[in-house]
Design a protein around this motif. Structure first.
Motif, PDB file in Angstrom:
ATOM      1  N   GLN A 110     -14.034  77.227 -90.026  1.00 58.20           N
ATOM      2  CA  GLN A 110     -14.210  77.660 -88.645  1.00 58.20           C
ATOM      3  C   GLN A 110     -14.794  76.558 -87.776  1.00 58.20           C
ATOM      4  O   GLN A 110     -15.240  76.814 -86.671  1.00 58.20           O
ATOM      5  CB  GLN A 110     -15.118  78.897 -88.593  1.00 58.20           C
ATOM      6  N   HIS A 111     -14.801  75.335 -88.291  1.00 52.76           N
ATOM      7  CA  HIS A 111     -15.317  74.204 -87.528  1.00 52.76           C
ATOM      8  C   HIS A 111     -14.322  73.828 -86.437  1.00 52.76           C
ATOM      9  O   HIS A 111     -13.178  74.263 -86.430  1.00 52.76           O
ATOM     10  CB  HIS A 111     -15.586  73.019 -88.457  1.00 52.76           C
ATOM     11  N   VAL A 112     -14.776  73.000 -85.527  1.00 53.87           N
ATOM     12  CA  VAL A 112     -13.935  72.573 -84.422  1.00 53.87           C
ATOM     13  C   VAL A 112     -12.838  71.655 -84.944  1.00 53.87           C
ATOM     14  O   VAL A 112     -13.089  70.732 -85.700  1.00 53.87           O
ATOM     15  CB  VAL A 112     -14.765  71.832 -83.352  1.00 53.87           C
ATOM     16  N   ARG A 113     -11.625  71.968 -84.548  1.00 55.96           N
ATOM     17  CA  ARG A 113     -10.487  71.151 -84.963  1.00 55.96           C
ATOM     18  C   ARG A 113      -9.484  71.143 -83.813  1.00 55.96           C
ATOM     19  O   ARG A 113      -9.196  72.174 -83.227  1.00 55.96           O
ATOM     20  CB  ARG A 113      -9.833  71.751 -86.207  1.00 55.96           C
ATOM     21  N   VAL A 114      -8.982  69.984 -83.508  1.00 55.02           N
ATOM     22  CA  VAL A 114      -7.912  69.878 -82.529  1.00 55.02           C
ATOM     23  C   VAL A 114      -6.622  69.982 -83.333  1.00 55.02           C
ATOM     24  O   VAL A 114      -6.210  69.039 -83.985  1.00 55.02           O
ATOM     25  CB  VAL A 114      -7.985  68.549 -81.748  1.00 55.02           C
ATOM     26  N   ASP A 115      -6.034  71.163 -83.317  1.00 59.78           N
ATOM     27  CA  ASP A 115      -4.894  71.387 -84.213  1.00 59.78           C
ATOM     28  C   ASP A 115      -3.566  71.492 -83.477  1.00 59.78           C
ATOM     29  O   ASP A 115      -2.771  72.381 -83.712  1.00 59.78           O
ATOM     30  CB  ASP A 115      -5.139  72.590 -85.108  1.00 59.78           C
ATOM     31  N   VAL A 116      -3.320  70.538 -82.609  1.00 55.51           N
ATOM     32  CA  VAL A 116      -2.041  70.499 -81.902  1.00 55.51           C
ATOM     33  C   VAL A 116      -0.908  70.360 -82.918  1.00 55.51           C
ATOM     34  O   VAL A 116       0.130  71.009 -82.815  1.00 55.51           O
ATOM     35  CB  VAL A 116      -2.010  69.338 -80.876  1.00 55.51           C
ATOM     36  N   PHE A 117      -1.115  69.510 -83.909  1.00 49.77           N
ATOM     37  CA  PHE A 117      -0.103  69.282 -84.941  1.00 49.77           C
ATOM     38  C   PHE A 117      -0.425  70.030 -86.228  1.00 49.77           C
ATOM     39  O   PHE A 117       0.470  70.472 -86.930  1.00 49.77           O
ATOM     40  CB  PHE A 117       0.028  67.783 -85.242  1.00 49.77           C
ATOM     41  N   TYR A 118      -1.708  70.161 -86.531  1.00 46.81           N
ATOM     42  CA  TYR A 118      -2.167  70.696 -87.810  1.00 46.81           C
ATOM     43  C   TYR A 118      -1.571  72.069 -88.120  1.00 46.81           C
ATOM     44  O   TYR A 118      -1.177  72.339 -89.244  1.00 46.81           O
ATOM     45  CB  TYR A 118      -3.699  70.760 -87.816  1.00 46.81           C
ATOM     46  N   ARG A 119      -1.534  72.945 -87.137  1.00 43.12           N
ATOM     47  CA  ARG A 119      -1.069  74.318 -87.381  1.00 43.12           C
ATOM     48  C   ARG A 119       0.377  74.368 -87.871  1.00 43.12           C
ATOM     49  O   ARG A 119       0.788  75.319 -88.515  1.00 43.12           O
ATOM     50  CB  ARG A 119      -1.262  75.179 -86.151  1.00 43.12           C
ATOM     51  N   ASN A 120       1.172  73.337 -87.548  1.00 45.26           N
ATOM     52  CA  ASN A 120       2.569  73.305 -87.980  1.00 45.26           C
ATOM     53  C   ASN A 120       2.785  72.555 -89.291  1.00 45.26           C
ATOM     54  O   ASN A 120       3.907  72.492 -89.780  1.00 45.26           O
ATOM     55  CB  ASN A 120       3.439  72.674 -86.884  1.00 45.26           C
ATOM     56  N   PHE A 121       1.715  71.982 -89.844  1.00 47.66           N
ATOM     57  CA  PHE A 121       1.831  71.232 -91.097  1.00 47.66           C
ATOM     58  C   PHE A 121       2.077  72.172 -92.272  1.00 47.66           C
ATOM     59  O   PHE A 121       1.657  73.337 -92.258  1.00 47.66           O
ATOM     60  CB  PHE A 121       0.557  70.441 -91.390  1.00 47.66           C
ATOM     61  N   SER A 122       2.712  71.649 -93.306  1.00 52.78           N
ATOM     62  CA  SER A 122       2.865  72.389 -94.556  1.00 52.78           C
ATOM     63  C   SER A 122       1.506  72.453 -95.258  1.00 52.78           C
ATOM     64  O   SER A 122       0.573  71.728 -94.892  1.00 52.78           O
ATOM     65  CB  SER A 122       3.882  71.676 -95.463  1.00 52.78           C
ATOM     66  N   THR A 123       1.396  73.283 -96.255  1.00 48.99           N
ATOM     67  CA  THR A 123       0.159  73.417 -97.021  1.00 48.99           C
ATOM     68  C   THR A 123      -0.264  72.080 -97.614  1.00 48.99           C
ATOM     69  O   THR A 123      -1.439  71.708 -97.577  1.00 48.99           O
ATOM     70  CB  THR A 123       0.335  74.462 -98.149  1.00 48.99           C
ATOM     71  N   LYS A 124       0.706  71.343 -98.139  1.00 49.86           N
ATOM     72  CA  LYS A 124       0.425  70.055 -98.766  1.00 49.86           C
ATOM     73  C   LYS A 124      -0.073  69.042 -97.725  1.00 49.86           C
ATOM     74  O   LYS A 124      -1.035  68.307 -97.974  1.00 49.86           O
ATOM     75  CB  LYS A 124       1.670  69.534 -99.473  1.00 49.86           C
ATOM     76  N   THR A 125       0.546  69.014 -96.563  1.00 47.93           N
ATOM     77  CA  THR A 125       0.134  68.085 -95.512  1.00 47.93           C
ATOM     78  C   THR A 125      -1.241  68.462 -94.959  1.00 47.93           C
ATOM     79  O   THR A 125      -2.060  67.598 -94.665  1.00 47.93           O
ATOM     80  CB  THR A 125       1.180  68.032 -94.386  1.00 47.93           C
ATOM     81  N   LYS A 126      -1.504  69.773 -94.833  1.00 44.93           N
ATOM     82  CA  LYS A 126      -2.838  70.223 -94.410  1.00 44.93           C
ATOM     83  C   LYS A 126      -3.890  69.782 -95.409  1.00 44.93           C
ATOM     84  O   LYS A 126      -4.968  69.311 -95.029  1.00 44.93           O
ATOM     85  CB  LYS A 126      -2.877  71.743 -94.254  1.00 44.93           C
ATOM     86  N   ALA A 127      -3.593  69.926 -96.695  1.00 42.09           N
ATOM     87  CA  ALA A 127      -4.544  69.517 -97.735  1.00 42.09           C
ATOM     88  C   ALA A 127      -4.809  68.017 -97.656  1.00 42.09           C
ATOM     89  O   ALA A 127      -5.961  67.574 -97.763  1.00 42.09           O
ATOM     90  CB  ALA A 127      -4.024  69.902 -99.112  1.00 42.09           C
ATOM     91  N   LEU A 128      -3.758  67.236 -97.462  1.00 42.48           N
ATOM     92  CA  LEU A 128      -3.916  65.786 -97.354  1.00 42.48           C
ATOM     93  C   LEU A 128      -4.716  65.417 -96.099  1.00 42.48           C
ATOM     94  O   LEU A 128      -5.597  64.554 -96.147  1.00 42.48           O
ATOM     95  CB  LEU A 128      -2.549  65.097 -97.332  1.00 42.48           C
ATOM     96  N   THR A 129      -4.434  66.073 -94.989  1.00 47.92           N
ATOM     97  CA  THR A 129      -5.167  65.829 -93.743  1.00 47.92           C
ATOM     98  C   THR A 129      -6.641  66.160 -93.916  1.00 47.92           C
ATOM     99  O   THR A 129      -7.519  65.381 -93.509  1.00 47.92           O
ATOM    100  CB  THR A 129      -4.571  66.666 -92.592  1.00 47.92           C
ATOM    101  N   ASN A 130      -6.933  67.311 -94.516  1.00 52.77           N
ATOM    102  CA  ASN A 130      -8.320  67.709 -94.755  1.00 52.77           C
ATOM    103  C   ASN A 130      -9.014  66.737 -95.708  1.00 52.77           C
ATOM    104  O   ASN A 130     -10.185  66.392 -95.511  1.00 52.77           O
ATOM    105  CB  ASN A 130      -8.390  69.125 -95.320  1.00 52.77           C
TER     106      ASN A 130
END
Length: 168
Positions: free
Chosen positions: A70-90
């Motif tokens: 629930q932390h602040v995140r600018v997710d302009v792109f993040y919300r459309n990422f796949s699970t794997k890409t989200k994990a790598l980004t995180n």
């Protein structure tokens, strides 16, 4: 028990304690207002205790906020990422931003907090709380708890990245 599970449970329990701080802060603020405007009375220590509780809620609650995503995140792109890409980004965000910043905060504030403990620093206000050294210790607890939760996030996202069969 895996280390990330232990860290998650630790921060969940800590957040339950901190939630009571919020209630205490609201009740104390109400009491301060009633005493101040109803009876023309006030105590610096009571007002400072609200500030201490407020600091504790934010400083000790940060790791739980990260845990529940629930932390602040600018997710302009993040919300459309796949699970794997989200994990790598995180994973990269934690390794390259969260951990270095919190280790820096820990290192740079260590002597500041230790000096306060050596003096048993108290409030500069007459009638204030003699616990400024405890308040300053929240800086160290903040960075330590976020580093611990960062470790849990690194493990969780590395496992998620490794196990995810989706293309990135």
């Amino acid at each position: 028990m895996q280390i990330q599970t232990f860290i998650d449970q630790l921060h969940s329990r800590l957040s339950q304690l901190i939630s009571w701080f919020t209630l205490a802060m609201v009740l104390l603020t109400l009491l301060i207002v009633i005493l101040r405007y109803g009876f023309n009375m006030g105590w610096i220590a009571m007002q400072e205790s609200v500030m201490y509780l407020h600091a504790a809620v934010f400083m000790l609650g940060a790791a739980y906020t990260l845990k529940v995503d629930q932390h602040v995140r600018v997710d302009v792109f993040y919300r459309n990422f796949s699970t794997k890409t989200k994990a790598l980004t995180n994973l990269m965000g934690t390794l390259l931003l969260l951990m270095p910043v919190n280790i820096f905060i820990l290192v740079i504030s260590w002597q500041y907090v230790m000096n306060s403990w050596e003096l048993l620093e108290g409030s500069p206000e007459a009638g204030g709380l003699p616990l400024v050294f405890v308040l300053k210790s929240l800086i160290l607890l903040f960075s330590i708890s976020l580093c611990l939760q960062g470790l849990a996030e690194i493990i969780r996202n590395a496992l998620l990245f490794k196990s995810s069969g989706e293309p990135s």
